[in-house]
Design an enzyme around this catalytic site. Structure first.
Site, mmCIF file in Angstrom:
data_model
loop_
_atom_site.group_PDB
_atom_site.id
_atom_site.type_symbol
_atom_site.label_atom_id
_atom_site.label_comp_id
_atom_site.label_asym_id
_atom_site.label_seq_id
_atom_site.Cartn_x
_atom_site.Cartn_y
_atom_site.Cartn_z
ATOM 1 N N CYS A 2 0.624 -1.407 0.120
ATOM 2 C CA CYS A 2 0.232 0.102 0.037
ATOM 3 C C CYS A 2 1.172 1.380 0.088
ATOM 4 C CB CYS A 2 -0.762 0.129 1.415
ATOM 5 S SG CYS A 2 -2.325 -1.376 1.417
ATOM 6 N N GLY A 28 -1.043 0.905 -4.844
ATOM 7 C CA GLY A 28 -2.149 0.085 -4.873
ATOM 8 C C GLY A 28 -3.611 0.513 -5.881
ATOM 9 N N ASN A 100 0.450 0.489 6.148
ATOM 10 C CA ASN A 100 0.931 -0.254 4.673
ATOM 11 C C ASN A 100 1.825 -1.650 5.496
ATOM 12 O OD1 ASN A 100 2.593 -1.329 2.937
ATOM 13 N ND2 ASN A 100 4.348 -0.012 3.215
ATOM 14 N N GLY A 101 1.608 -2.642 4.926
ATOM 15 C CA GLY A 101 2.095 -3.749 6.375
ATOM 16 C C GLY A 101 1.062 -5.005 6.185
ATOM 17 N N TYR A 251 10.883 -4.734 -7.739
ATOM 18 C CA TYR A 251 9.549 -4.152 -8.651
ATOM 19 C C TYR A 251 8.389 -2.729 -8.011
ATOM 20 C CZ TYR A 251 4.802 -5.178 -10.089
ATOM 21 O OH TYR A 251 3.991 -4.543 -11.038
ATOM 22 N N THR A 295 9.305 -1.777 -15.703
ATOM 23 C CA THR A 295 10.304 -1.408 -14.504
ATOM 24 C C THR A 295 11.319 -2.235 -14.927
ATOM 25 O OG1 THR A 295 8.233 -2.667 -13.647
ATOM 26 C CG2 THR A 295 10.635 -2.515 -11.977
ATOM 27 N N ASP A 357 13.234 -9.342 -17.343
ATOM 28 C CA ASP A 357 11.726 -8.714 -16.323
ATOM 29 C C ASP A 357 12.711 -9.255 -15.163
ATOM 30 O OD1 ASP A 357 9.731 -8.209 -15.683
ATOM 31 O OD2 ASP A 357 8.909 -10.500 -16.680
ATOM 32 N N ASP A 358 11.653 -8.339 -14.068
ATOM 33 C CA ASP A 358 11.823 -7.621 -12.842
ATOM 34 C C ASP A 358 11.873 -9.410 -12.173
ATOM 35 O OD1 ASP A 358 9.391 -8.485 -11.958
ATOM 36 O OD2 ASP A 358 8.976 -6.771 -13.792
#
Ligand code: SF4
Length: 477
Positions: A2, A28, A100-101, A251, A295, A357-358
């Site tokens: 988030c 998000g 966030n978490g 990412y 990314t 790619d990541d």
């Protein structure tokens, strides 16, 4: 994952929270919300993008010079509007909170709050649990004289009950603003000052945009309290091992952000350099290196540099389709891949193409992209990832824990190569990952790659994740 933001001392806080949330939208897209305080709390939250949730009319009523905001990707909560943040409680003091978490002991805490503290909880969101715990502990202090020391003492007791990751912004009505970060600093939180105003946010990009300087990270286990007179008080509440989420660099975070002193873009260049060395060891000799946008751009450039070959854009992204990884269901994800990327035939036809790619989570996206590249005449298609195989669930708030299958969970690299139909597949090593991001800077959480979690994990949690994973697998099939 988030995004959170908090503004203190700005004439109309929402005027900064709103653009700040737009800058954090990549963290998000499921729900957004903000609360401000002036004589009372003014709250607006709902499901959808920031642009959809807010409008000039509801922004107008969010008055006050202190406020917090949130963009959500659902983790513990099921994704309903009730689970959108911020949350508010009215007694004691009146507190608003966004985080966030993910609390790994969420279910135990919720049960205790209901049974022992007689709290009624209205959502399935761990922010509400945290808010109630803070309220319980602040209630034990003298409400008339809430000093910064008392806030920190109450918070110390809250920390002792929380296990997991959390970066939090909160308002204590008429008393001040409180921000804090878990002892391992798993989730990012940075703050800056501009004159007498402060801004706290998940990523420095929001502070850049809003013109805040004198920036620094909230350290792991640290709390910052801005009192009603705008004085800043800082206290180390708990000490941990330092385990910042390494996937932020791979990412999640925007490349123009700096997290814990490490520039995300620079770290992606170094990750590309390490990956280039791995490709070289494997004897890959592509005609051209291409990023999977967006990314992987920096990393692909470095891979090409190390291999001494051309770097080209070969896939053009429709910018109006959102990031696929954070879309909630498998069927939406598959659809989105086809919608969002289109190949440039002239750069691909007749060539040996190395795609960078990541990471690979489920493998569906990679398989579709490789098929797309082959469909326009690539001679061979190699796939290289600048992170190692993802094998273990993230319990700290990332959507890799329940929704489907990691392709690397029970497959060898050779089997993954077959399943995505690549001519060669190269992964970053764990050593290359840590070195690339910033070895020696501080500790990282690498649990989704290594299975080594920086916190205690309740035994039932992994079983619950496994059960959810099986359910998701059935509903995806
Ligand atoms: S398990 Fe992976 S995604 Fe989750 S916090 Fe750790 S490094 Fe980040």
């Amino acid at each position: 994952m988030c995004g959170i933001i908090g503004i203190v001392g700005q004439e109309k806080a929402i005027d900064r929270i709103y653009p700040g949330l737009l800058a954090l939208q990549h963290r998000g897209q499921d729900a957004a919300g903000a609360v401000t305080f002036e004589h009372g709390f003014q709250l607006k939250k709902g499901n959808g993008l920031v642009l959809n949730v807010f409008n000039p009319k509801n922004i107008e009523r969010l008055t006050g010079n202190i406020g917090i905001g949130h963009v959500r990707y659902p983790t513990v909560g099921a994704g309903s509007a009730e689970d959108a943040q911020p949350f508010i409680i009215t007694a004691p003091y009146g507190i608003a909170l966004a985080h966030n978490g993910n609390l790994v002991n969420f279910f135990d805490l919720k049960k205790t709050l209901i049974e022992n503290d007689l709290r009624y909880l209205n959502s399935n969101c761990d922010a509400e649990v945290m808010l109630n715990l803070l309220s319980v502990e602040l209630n034990k202090m003298n409400p008339k004289r809430l000093t910064p020391e008392k806030v920190f003492t109450a918070l110390g007791k809250v920390y002792k009950r929380l296990i997991g990751s959390y970066a939090v912004v909160s308002i204590i009505a008429n008393r001040g603003f409180l921000a804090f970060r878990d002892k391992n600093g798993i989730k990012p939180l940075v703050f800056g000052r501009n004159g007498s105003t402060y801004c706290f946010a998940s990523e420095s990009v929001a502070l850049d945009l809003l013109g805040y300087n004198e920036m620094r990270d909230v350290k792991p286990g640290e709390a910052v309290f801005i009192d009603a007179d705008n004085n800043c008080h800082i206290k180390q509440i708990q000490k941990g091992k330092g385990a910042a989420c390494i996937f932020e660099y791979v990412y999640f975070a925007r490349p123009d952000s700096i997290i814990d002193g490490i520039g995300v873009y620079e770290s992606r260049l170094r990750l590309g350099e390490e990956l280039g060395k791995e490709c070289s060891k494997r004897g890959l000799k592509p005609d051209v290196v291409m990023p999977i946008p967006d990314t992987a751009r920096g990393a692909a450039q470095m891979v090409a540099e190390v291999l001494g070959t051309k770097h080209r854009e070969g896939l053009i992204k429709n910018r109006y389709i959102h990031r696929t990884f954070i879309m909630p269901t498998q069927s939406e994800r598959i659809e989105a891949v086809r919608l969002k990327l289109n190949p440039i035939r002239s750069e691909i036809a007749g060539k040996k193409v190395l795609l960078v790619d990541d990471s690979i989570v489920r493998g569906n996206t990679s398989r579709e992209i490789i098929s797309l590249i082959r469909s326009v005449g690539a001679r061979e298609v190699y796939y290289a990832l600048y992170s190692p195989p993802l094998r273990f669930p993230c319990v700290y708030g990332i959507d890799m824990q329940t929704r489907g299958e990691f392709v690397a969970r029970d497959k060898t690299v050779e089997q993954i190569k077959e399943s995505i139909d690549a001519d060669a597949l190269v992964y970053q090593t764990i050593k290359g990952l840590v070195k690339g991001v910033g070895e020696g800077a501080r500790g990282f959480c690498t649990a989704c790659f290594t299975g080594s979690y920086p916190t205690e994990i309740p035994p039932l949690l992994l079983e619950r994740i496994e059960a959810d994973r099986m359910l998701a697998k059935v509903s995806d099939s």
